[in-house]
Design an enzyme around this catalytic site. Structure first.
Site, PDB file in Angstrom:
ATOM      1  N   HIS A 133      -9.320   3.730  -1.813  1.00  0.00           N
ATOM      2  CA  HIS A 133      -7.973   3.181  -1.706  1.00  0.00           C
ATOM      3  C   HIS A 133      -7.591   2.346  -2.926  1.00  0.00           C
ATOM      4  CE1 HIS A 133      -4.314   1.619  -0.199  1.00  0.00           C
ATOM      5  NE2 HIS A 133      -4.761   0.567   0.436  1.00  0.00           N
ATOM      6  N   CYS A 192       0.827  -1.222   0.000  1.00  0.00           N
ATOM      7  CA  CYS A 192       0.000   0.000   0.000  1.00  0.00           C
ATOM      8  C   CYS A 192       0.854   1.263   0.000  1.00  0.00           C
ATOM      9  CB  CYS A 192      -0.950   0.004   1.190  1.00  0.00           C
ATOM     10  SG  CYS A 192      -2.052  -1.424   1.164  1.00  0.00           S
TER      11      CYS A 192
END
Lengths: 390, 517
Positions: A336, A83
């Site tokens: 996201h 991430c």
């Protein structure tokens, strides 16, 4: 070791509309973000001397952006760090400038998750076929919440109510972000009543599965003013990786992450930040789940260890508080798309530092922080940006 | 010295049993020395879940046969149940003394590939041992026991672990669906400190298609009930046991307990009566009311139960059926009650949880197709080479203890997490060490056959090693930090078209109540 401070400037940024972009391919998202960045910086594609692209699993190699943007005869590298991938594109672009090899470079991050048929994120980790069977991203972070509740002596309702306030704050901020995935207020009651995804985390404790792209044009700090009057300077970037899955690490307390603390320390040292709570004016952090934002407050030194919840109660991190966090809605409301997120967090700080954040603009912003946390989690990046060259 | 073998005349046998005209039995009078071979240790496994037969009857609008049956959890099969029974049996036994492992089942998870080696690996047994799979016949449990006895008699191995397990499928709605149960039993055969000596046996082969399952079938088939029971089961059992008793000069009154395989609640009683045994006092409870008929494991399971209650000097009769019959005569020694540590049959019977619906059973056994899960959500890839390289961690649940700083880590790490000592560690087993929940999640995203998936971290008492694992046999509402757990060997998934096995944690079974699941 030299500091990165004030060697690199960001002179243009762009971001696609985040959301379930059934209409858009990876290529469409990349073009949307990159051309906004070109326009913002006032550059032509031919001005770009090198590029880095970050994606977790929506593409491979430099061709991922060369193809849609028709970039020719420049080095392009794909980077990936879970991430943290979007931050990794920014960091490598900054290192390229700092090396002196390039004057103007492009960083792009993107992810096209809604072509996978996947309603929620797995972990993406391919280390072992059996140890991690049944693992999901919410599950890994639910482990933190279970432990945080236990250590604080909270029952389910106390713990979930505390976390709900993070979701309510970020959703509220998202209502002022036209490019966010969600522009909708939620109440504590709604968060508590949402279906359980991975107990104790419910649907409204989890960030959505989102498509999106973000891009930045970076240049040598001494050239920045030739592009624009209000460039943003990189004050420091820290990145840290923890060895071993947290689930297997001996003696691990499971309520905070060394990667966060180490990445923050590296960035603070470069930027000369001594008291982040006082010196940082605005921050975007990796609220993949509400519990994550809570432990990040503590890991980044915004709150004392074990006491982030007190600052939630005090409203410290709301738009009106002492240290507004996730002013654009964060992962929770903005979404996201993994490879884009690092650059999206930078985009918000960039706009805040320029005073262009619209209704969510924080007053007197000089120093901002953006942060991502990757995986199980084991990887973290902290970047500090400022609007004046020190 | 091999066992002495003689063959009886057909006519004498026919007179004895009164119903058969074409039978022949193979019997063994065992030498005095051979008679010191016997059962050194015994163990059992009955899955936690029990399904009331009324729930099956209700699902089909049929008549309930009464009582309940055991149901293997969705992550259990004959191999995992065998591992559990073997661990129950080996509780306190030095595993380096074991020279062989024989596995018996009609429901082995592989048609081609041995399971005894897999079970031996999970049990952390030495690799220089005899391993063999006894398959196909309902009698394979006692087949394996007799083979183990012969190997110990002959000196081929000092001790052999025999483990039988079955999880047979009756056709949905059939009587067998109600009658069958899932279970495993294990006995350690040796010559030292035996709890019961094996004094004599008779075995009899009978080619008969009374109960069968072709290689292409999932469910057990059978011919007409009355023929199956009268000409198959009853005739074979009476014939074989009768021969054994006559040959050994044993009368019905000499038998303390008879452990007789039975396909239904009444079959064993009828055989007992025909042999002059009192079903109320001399017949070991068939467990059909509480567990079910457990195929190849049934006779051994009843033997294990009989040993739990036997006194020194008791003569025990064990008989199993399937394509003929095996009958054994045992004598309990003064060691029969020696320091038992495992749960055994009675401990497992007492620890149970009611399965709330027939649909749960049907889901566990894969009888109902469920919506496939998106591939990326669950780890279902695998590789034979990966599992093979990591076998000591995956199958044996070994961690590494650093020789420099003492840190214990799971799985085995070449470089110590704390002091970075390289390739300087000792493997330690975490499989039998108590553990407790460190943290957990109840995950609805991971899918699976019995959501929520309970996943988290347990901390082993061995060096406080952390184990990242799924938790099973648990009520999600009862999960809490610090809950005492024990490790259990389970089937994980079918990645790479293999059965992938690994360990999970379950709440310590004695701590489980009788709540619904």
């Amino acid at each position: 070791m030299e500091s990165l401070k004030d060697k690199v400037a960001i002179v243009g940024m762009g971001i696609s509309k985040f959301g379930e972009r059934w209409d858009a391919s990876s290529e469409d998202l990349i073009i949307e973000a990159a051309y906004e960045a070109y326009e913002d910086a006032g550059v032509e594609p031919g001005d770009i001397q090198a590029a880095w692209v970050g994606t977790l699993r929506s593409g491979e190699a430099g061709v991922t952006i060369a193809d849609p943007l028709k970039l020719k005869d420049i080095p392009i590298t794909r980077v990936e760090n879970w991430c943290v991938t979007g931050h990794e594109a920014l960091r490598n672009a900054a290192l390229g400038i700092a090396s002196g090899l390039y004057d103007v470079v492009l960083a792009v991050g993107f992810e096209k998750l809604k072509d996978t048929g996947m309603p929620g994120l797995g972990t993406g980790r391919g280390a072992n076929p059996v140890y991690q069977a049944g693992a999901t991203a919410p599950g890994y972070f639910a482990n933190i919440a279970t432990r945080y509740f236990h250590d604080h002596g909270w029952d389910e309702e106390q713990g979930k109510t505390m976390l709900a306030k993070v979701s309510v704050k970020n959703h509220h901020n998202g209502t002022m972000s036209p490019k966010a995935h969600f522009q909708r207020e939620v109440t504590v009651e709604e968060v508590l009543k949402a279906p359980i995804i991975s107990w104790p985390l419910g649907l409204l404790d989890c960030c959505p599965t989102t498509d999106g792209a973000a891009a930045a044009i970076l240049c040598r700090a001494d050239l920045a003013k030739s592009f624009r009057s209000d460039p943003v300077y990189i004050k420091g970037i820290g990145l840290s990786v923890d060895p071993m899955l947290p689930t297997l690490r001996p003696g691990f307390d499971y309520v905070g992450f060394e990667a966060n603390r180490n990445a923050a320390r590296q960035a603070y040292e470069q930027a000369g930040v001594v008291d982040p709570r006082e010196e940082i004016d605005v921050a975007t952090v990796h609220d993949c789940f509400t519990i994550t934002e809570l432990v990040i407050y503590e890991d980044l030194g915004f709150s004392p260890a074990g006491r982030g919840w007190e600052d939630i109660e005090a409203g410290t991190f709301t738009l009106e508080g002492d240290l507004p966090v996730n002013t654009d809605g964060g992962l929770k409301a903005f979404g996201h798309p993994v490879g884009a997120t690092g650059l999206r967090t930078a985009y918000e700080i960039y706009k805040q530092l320029q005073g262009k954040a619209g209704p969510r603009q924080v007053k007197n912003v000089e120093l901002g922080l953006c942060h991502t946390l990757g995986g199980t989690p084991q990887v973290a990046c902290v970047a500090i940006l400022g609007n004046s060259k020190g | 010295m091999g066992p002495q073998v003689c063959l009886d005349s057909v006519s004498r046998l026919a007179r004895l049993v009164g119903v058969m005209a074409t039978v022949a039995t193979r019997t063994s009078k065992r030498t005095k020395e051979a008679q010191t071979t016997g059962i050194v240790a015994a163990g059992a496994y009955i899955p936690l879940f029990r399904l009331p037969r009324s729930a099956i009857a209700q699902a089909w609008g049929a008549r309930s046969l009464g009582g309940e049956r055991s149901v293997a959890n969705y992550d259990e099969d004959s191999v995992t149940m065998a591992v559990e029974a073997a661990r129950d049996c080996l509780n306190g036994v030095d595993r380096s003394t074991i020279g062989g492992l024989y596995f018996a089942s009609t429901t082995a998870p592989y048609h081609e590939k041995g399971c005894a080696t897999l079970i031996a690996a999970a049990l952390d047994l030495p690799s220089d041992i005899l391993t063999a799979d006894f398959a196909h016949s309902l009698r394979s449990g006692t087949n394996a026991l007799l083979a183990a006895m012969a190997a110990v008699d002959s000196g081929q191995a000092k001790q052999i672990l025999v483990v039988a397990a079955d999880s047979r499928l009756g056709y949905p709605k059939s009587t067998n669906e109600q009658l069958f149960g899932d279970a495993a039993a294990a006995v350690l055969i040796g010559k030292d400190k035996v709890r019961a000596t094996i004094d004599a046996f008779v075995t009899h082969a009978d080619e008969i298609h009374d109960v069968w399952r072709r290689d292409t079938d999932s469910f057990v088939r059978s011919w007409e009930d009355r023929w199956v029971i009268e000409q198959g089961y009853t005739a074979n059992m009476r014939e074989t046991i009768g021969t054994l008793m006559r040959r050994e000069g044993v009368e019905a009154k000499d038998i303390a307990r008879a452990a007789l395989y039975s396909p239904n609640p009444r079959g064993g009683q009828a055989v007992a009566r025909a042999l002059g045994l009192d079903p109320n006092t001399q017949l070991q409870d068939s467990l059909i009311g509480s567990v079910g008929s457990c195929g190849a494991a049934q006779a051994l399971l009843l033997l294990v139960a009989a040993l739990e209650e036997a006194k020194a000097g008791d003569r025990l009769l064990v008989a199993s059926y399937g394509d003929g019959a095996d009958a054994l005569l045992l004598s309990a020694t003064t060691q029969v009650r020696r320091g038992r540590k495992g749960r055994g049959v009675n401990g497992h019977l007492a620890s149970k949880r009611t399965l709330s619906t027939y649909e749960k059973y049907a889901t566990f056994r894969g009888l109902i197709p469920l919506q496939p899960e998106p591939r990326l959500r669950v780890f279902e890839y695998s590789g034979a080479t990966i599992t093979w390289r990591l076998r000591n961690s995956i199958l044996k649940l070994h961690g590494s203890r650093c020789n420099k700083c003492g840190t214990t880590i799971f799985p085995i790490q070449r470089i110590c997490y704390h002091c970075r000592a390289k390739d300087d560690y000792t493997e330690v087993s975490l499989a039998d060490q108590p553990a407790k929940v460190f943290t957990f999640s109840l995950d609805n995203l991971a899918g699976g056959l019995d959501p929520p998936v309970v996943k988290g971290v347990v901390e082993s008492e061995e060096g406080q090693a952390r184990i990242d694992c799924l938790m099973t046999d648990c009520d999600p509402d009862e999960m809490r930090v610090d809950l005492p757990m024990e490790m259990t060997f389970r089937r994980m998934h079918e990645g790479a078209d293999m059965h992938n096995y690994y360990w999970k944690a379950r709440p310590v079974r004695s701590a489980n109540g009788a709540s619904s699941g």
